[in-house]
Design a protein around this motif. Sequence first.
Motif, PDB file in Angstrom:
ATOM      1  N   PRO A   1     -67.256  64.734  -1.253  1.00 54.44           N
ATOM      2  CA  PRO A   1     -65.962  64.202  -0.828  1.00 54.44           C
ATOM      3  C   PRO A   1     -66.070  62.710  -0.542  1.00 54.44           C
ATOM      4  O   PRO A   1     -67.089  62.228  -0.046  1.00 54.44           O
ATOM      5  CB  PRO A   1     -65.668  64.993   0.451  1.00 54.44           C
ATOM      6  N   VAL A   2     -65.027  61.966  -0.866  1.00 59.09           N
ATOM      7  CA  VAL A   2     -65.021  60.518  -0.660  1.00 59.09           C
ATOM      8  C   VAL A   2     -63.685  60.121  -0.042  1.00 59.09           C
ATOM      9  O   VAL A   2     -62.640  60.669  -0.391  1.00 59.09           O
ATOM     10  CB  VAL A   2     -65.222  59.751  -1.986  1.00 59.09           C
TER      11      VAL A   2
ATOM     12  N   THR B   1     -60.589  62.265  -1.920  1.00 60.38           N
ATOM     13  CA  THR B   1     -60.780  62.990  -3.168  1.00 60.38           C
ATOM     14  C   THR B   1     -62.143  63.660  -3.123  1.00 60.38           C
ATOM     15  O   THR B   1     -62.945  63.409  -2.211  1.00 60.38           O
ATOM     16  CB  THR B   1     -60.653  62.065  -4.391  1.00 60.38           C
ATOM     17  N   ALA B   2     -62.425  64.503  -4.108  1.00 61.37           N
ATOM     18  CA  ALA B   2     -63.702  65.214  -4.118  1.00 61.37           C
ATOM     19  C   ALA B   2     -63.998  65.741  -5.514  1.00 61.37           C
ATOM     20  O   ALA B   2     -63.089  66.041  -6.293  1.00 61.37           O
ATOM     21  CB  ALA B   2     -63.679  66.374  -3.120  1.00 61.37           C
TER      22      ALA B   2
ATOM     23  N   VAL C   1     -61.717  71.903  -6.520  1.00 66.83           N
ATOM     24  CA  VAL C   1     -62.579  70.742  -6.758  1.00 66.83           C
ATOM     25  C   VAL C   1     -63.153  70.806  -8.175  1.00 66.83           C
ATOM     26  O   VAL C   1     -63.741  71.822  -8.563  1.00 66.83           O
ATOM     27  CB  VAL C   1     -63.733  70.711  -5.729  1.00 66.83           C
ATOM     28  N   PRO C   2     -62.996  69.750  -8.972  1.00 62.29           N
ATOM     29  CA  PRO C   2     -63.553  69.761 -10.324  1.00 62.29           C
ATOM     30  C   PRO C   2     -65.076  69.615 -10.301  1.00 62.29           C
ATOM     31  O   PRO C   2     -65.629  68.924  -9.447  1.00 62.29           O
ATOM     32  CB  PRO C   2     -62.900  68.550 -10.993  1.00 62.29           C
TER      33      PRO C   2
ATOM     34  N   LEU D   1     -58.759  65.482 -10.644  1.00 67.04           N
ATOM     35  CA  LEU D   1     -59.273  65.220  -9.308  1.00 67.04           C
ATOM     36  C   LEU D   1     -58.186  65.472  -8.266  1.00 67.04           C
ATOM     37  O   LEU D   1     -57.061  65.011  -8.424  1.00 67.04           O
ATOM     38  CB  LEU D   1     -59.746  63.767  -9.184  1.00 67.04           C
ATOM     39  N   PRO D   2     -58.509  66.205  -7.198  1.00 69.21           N
ATOM     40  CA  PRO D   2     -57.536  66.349  -6.117  1.00 69.21           C
ATOM     41  C   PRO D   2     -57.509  65.061  -5.298  1.00 69.21           C
ATOM     42  O   PRO D   2     -58.546  64.505  -4.966  1.00 69.21           O
ATOM     43  CB  PRO D   2     -58.104  67.508  -5.292  1.00 69.21           C
TER      44      PRO D   2
END
Length: 204
Positions: A107-108, A120-121, A176-177, A193-194
Amino acid sequence: MTIILGGQEKTIQLEDFSPNSRRIVEVPEKLSSFHWEINYTTHSGLKMLASGAFPQSTEEEDFVKSLEKRDTFDFLKELFDAKVMTVDGQKAPPTFAELQQKDGVIPVAFQKPDGVVYITAFARVNPVNGYYMKADINTSFSGTLTAVDEWTGKPVNADIQWEQTRTGITIKNVTVPIIPGPIGQRSDKPVVLPVFKITPFNLK
Protein backbone atom coordinates in the motif's frame (compact mmCIF):
# COMPACT_ATOMS: atom_id res chain seq x y z
CA MET A 1 25.61 13.85 -30.63
CA THR A 2 23.53 16.93 -31.47
CA ILE A 3 23.40 20.04 -29.25
CA ILE A 4 20.21 22.09 -29.79
CA LEU A 5 20.06 25.68 -28.59
CA GLY A 6 17.58 28.31 -29.76
CA GLY A 7 16.68 26.32 -32.84
CA GLN A 8 20.34 26.00 -33.85
CA GLU A 9 21.95 22.56 -34.01
CA LYS A 10 25.58 21.58 -33.60
CA THR A 11 26.74 18.02 -34.19
CA ILE A 12 29.60 16.42 -32.27
CA GLN A 13 31.02 13.17 -33.62
CA LEU A 14 31.61 10.66 -30.82
CA GLU A 15 34.20 7.90 -30.90
CA ASP A 16 33.14 4.32 -30.29
CA PHE A 17 33.16 3.08 -26.71
CA SER A 18 32.64 -0.33 -25.16
CA PRO A 19 29.54 -1.56 -23.27
CA ASN A 20 29.29 -0.58 -19.58
CA SER A 21 31.91 2.13 -20.03
CA ARG A 22 31.46 5.85 -19.36
CA ARG A 23 32.26 8.76 -21.61
CA ILE A 24 32.36 12.44 -20.68
CA VAL A 25 31.42 14.67 -23.59
CA GLU A 26 32.76 18.20 -23.43
CA VAL A 27 30.41 20.80 -24.86
CA PRO A 28 32.45 23.10 -27.16
CA GLU A 29 30.82 26.24 -25.78
CA LYS A 30 29.90 27.35 -22.29
CA LEU A 31 26.11 27.07 -22.39
CA SER A 32 23.78 27.76 -19.47
CA SER A 33 21.12 25.47 -20.93
CA PHE A 34 20.64 23.29 -23.99
CA HIS A 35 18.94 20.16 -25.35
CA TRP A 36 20.83 17.16 -26.64
CA GLU A 37 20.21 14.06 -28.75
CA ILE A 38 22.40 11.04 -29.38
CA ASN A 39 21.78 8.67 -32.27
CA TYR A 40 23.82 5.54 -31.78
CA THR A 41 24.02 1.87 -32.59
CA THR A 42 24.62 -0.82 -29.99
CA HIS A 43 27.38 -3.39 -30.43
CA SER A 44 24.68 -5.88 -31.47
CA GLY A 45 23.53 -3.51 -34.23
CA LEU A 46 20.38 -2.11 -32.65
CA LYS A 47 19.76 1.55 -33.56
CA MET A 48 18.97 3.72 -30.53
CA LEU A 49 18.10 7.33 -29.72
CA ALA A 50 18.64 9.11 -26.39
CA SER A 51 17.75 12.69 -25.56
CA GLY A 52 17.63 15.11 -22.66
CA ALA A 53 18.37 18.63 -21.52
CA PHE A 54 20.71 20.59 -19.27
CA PRO A 55 20.36 21.73 -16.54
CA GLN A 56 17.99 19.36 -14.71
CA SER A 57 15.35 22.10 -14.32
CA THR A 58 15.10 22.37 -18.12
CA GLU A 59 14.67 18.61 -18.44
CA GLU A 60 11.97 18.69 -15.75
CA GLU A 61 10.13 21.43 -17.65
CA ASP A 62 10.31 19.34 -20.82
CA PHE A 63 8.93 16.32 -18.95
CA VAL A 64 5.96 18.30 -17.62
CA LYS A 65 5.24 19.68 -21.11
CA SER A 66 5.21 16.12 -22.48
CA LEU A 67 2.65 15.13 -19.82
CA GLU A 68 0.37 18.04 -20.74
CA LYS A 69 -0.55 16.20 -23.94
CA ARG A 70 -2.13 13.35 -21.96
CA ASP A 71 -5.79 13.31 -20.93
CA THR A 72 -4.59 12.18 -17.49
CA PHE A 73 -2.55 15.34 -16.92
CA ASP A 74 -4.99 17.05 -14.54
CA PHE A 75 -4.75 14.19 -12.04
CA LEU A 76 -0.98 13.87 -12.49
CA LYS A 77 -0.63 17.60 -11.80
CA GLU A 78 -2.75 17.14 -8.67
CA LEU A 79 -0.06 14.79 -7.34
CA PHE A 80 2.97 16.94 -8.19
CA ASP A 81 3.20 18.44 -4.69
CA ALA A 82 2.29 15.25 -2.83
CA LYS A 83 4.68 13.42 -0.53
CA VAL A 84 5.02 9.65 -0.88
CA MET A 85 4.11 8.12 2.48
CA THR A 86 3.39 4.79 4.11
CA VAL A 87 -0.26 4.24 5.00
CA ASP A 88 0.62 4.74 8.66
CA GLY A 89 1.78 8.28 7.90
CA GLN A 90 5.56 7.78 7.79
CA LYS A 91 8.00 8.78 5.06
CA ALA A 92 8.01 6.03 2.46
CA PRO A 93 11.14 3.86 2.19
CA PRO A 94 12.90 3.76 -1.19
CA THR A 95 12.01 0.17 -2.18
CA PHE A 96 8.83 -1.84 -2.65
CA ALA A 97 10.32 -4.63 -0.52
CA GLU A 98 10.31 -2.31 2.51
CA LEU A 99 6.69 -1.31 1.87
CA GLN A 100 5.43 -4.86 1.39
CA GLN A 101 3.16 -6.36 4.04
CA LYS A 102 3.17 -10.01 5.11
CA ASP A 103 0.30 -10.78 2.72
CA GLY A 104 2.35 -9.42 -0.21
CA VAL A 105 0.30 -6.22 -0.57
CA ILE A 106 2.17 -2.95 -1.08
CA PRO A 107 0.00 0.00 0.00
CA VAL A 108 1.18 3.53 -0.79
CA ALA A 109 -0.10 6.94 0.30
CA PHE A 110 0.34 10.30 -1.42
CA GLN A 111 -0.25 13.20 0.98
CA LYS A 112 -0.80 16.74 -0.29
CA PRO A 113 0.12 19.88 1.66
CA ASP A 114 -3.57 20.54 2.47
CA GLY A 115 -3.86 17.12 4.14
CA VAL A 116 -5.71 15.31 1.35
CA VAL A 117 -4.38 11.77 0.97
CA TYR A 118 -4.61 9.37 -1.97
CA ILE A 119 -4.22 5.65 -1.19
CA THR A 120 -3.47 2.88 -3.67
CA ALA A 121 -2.14 -0.67 -3.45
CA PHE A 122 -0.86 -3.58 -5.50
CA ALA A 123 0.64 -6.97 -4.67
CA ARG A 124 3.92 -8.68 -5.58
CA VAL A 125 2.92 -12.30 -5.14
CA ASN A 126 2.70 -15.33 -7.40
CA PRO A 127 -0.56 -15.01 -9.42
CA VAL A 128 -1.75 -18.56 -8.82
CA ASN A 129 -5.49 -17.86 -8.94
CA GLY A 130 -5.62 -14.81 -11.18
CA TYR A 131 -4.27 -11.29 -11.06
CA TYR A 132 -6.33 -9.93 -8.16
CA MET A 133 -6.62 -10.61 -4.45
CA LYS A 134 -8.68 -9.25 -1.55
CA ALA A 135 -7.04 -7.38 1.31
CA ASP A 136 -7.72 -4.83 4.05
CA ILE A 137 -5.73 -1.59 4.10
CA ASN A 138 -5.20 -0.07 7.54
CA THR A 139 -4.26 3.63 7.54
CA SER A 140 -3.53 6.25 10.17
CA PHE A 141 -5.45 8.93 8.27
CA SER A 142 -8.87 10.31 9.18
CA GLY A 143 -11.53 12.02 7.10
CA THR A 144 -14.07 11.25 4.40
CA LEU A 145 -13.22 8.36 2.08
CA THR A 146 -14.05 8.37 -1.63
CA ALA A 147 -13.13 5.93 -4.39
CA VAL A 148 -11.69 7.74 -7.42
CA ASP A 149 -10.72 6.79 -10.95
CA GLU A 150 -7.05 5.82 -11.24
CA TRP A 151 -6.55 7.95 -14.37
CA THR A 152 -8.64 11.06 -13.73
CA GLY A 153 -8.93 11.23 -9.93
CA LYS A 154 -12.66 11.82 -10.28
CA PRO A 155 -15.10 10.07 -7.89
CA VAL A 156 -16.50 6.74 -9.08
CA ASN A 157 -19.63 4.91 -8.03
CA ALA A 158 -18.20 2.09 -5.95
CA ASP A 159 -19.39 0.13 -2.95
CA ILE A 160 -16.62 0.80 -0.43
CA GLN A 161 -16.41 -1.05 2.87
CA TRP A 162 -14.57 1.08 5.39
CA GLU A 163 -14.61 2.24 8.97
CA GLN A 164 -13.12 5.09 10.95
CA THR A 165 -11.25 3.62 13.90
CA ARG A 166 -9.54 5.27 16.83
CA THR A 167 -6.23 5.22 14.96
CA GLY A 168 -7.37 5.90 11.40
CA ILE A 169 -9.35 4.51 8.47
CA THR A 170 -9.51 0.81 7.60
CA ILE A 171 -10.53 0.09 4.02
CA LYS A 172 -11.93 -3.43 3.90
CA ASN A 173 -12.01 -6.12 1.26
CA VAL A 174 -10.12 -4.08 -1.35
CA THR A 175 -9.59 -5.68 -4.75
CA VAL A 176 -5.82 -5.40 -5.13
CA PRO A 177 -4.16 -6.12 -8.49
CA ILE A 178 -1.25 -8.56 -8.57
CA ILE A 179 1.75 -7.23 -10.48
CA PRO A 180 4.42 -9.92 -10.10
CA GLY A 181 8.11 -9.25 -10.42
CA PRO A 182 9.28 -12.15 -12.63
CA ILE A 183 9.21 -11.47 -16.36
CA GLY A 184 6.73 -13.73 -18.13
CA GLN A 185 4.04 -13.61 -15.46
CA ARG A 186 1.81 -11.00 -16.99
CA SER A 187 -1.93 -10.59 -17.32
CA ASP A 188 -3.29 -10.42 -20.87
CA LYS A 189 -5.63 -7.62 -19.73
CA PRO A 190 -4.79 -4.26 -18.11
CA VAL A 191 -5.03 -4.38 -14.32
CA VAL A 192 -6.93 -1.71 -12.42
CA LEU A 193 -5.38 0.01 -9.42
CA PRO A 194 -7.73 0.88 -6.56
CA VAL A 195 -7.39 4.56 -5.63
CA PHE A 196 -9.04 6.15 -2.59
CA LYS A 197 -9.14 9.80 -1.61
CA ILE A 198 -9.24 10.77 2.06
CA THR A 199 -10.37 14.35 2.66
CA PRO A 200 -9.73 15.66 6.19
CA PHE A 201 -12.88 16.59 8.14
CA ASN A 202 -11.65 20.18 8.62
CA LEU A 203 -11.03 20.76 4.90
CA LYS A 204 -13.82 22.57 3.10
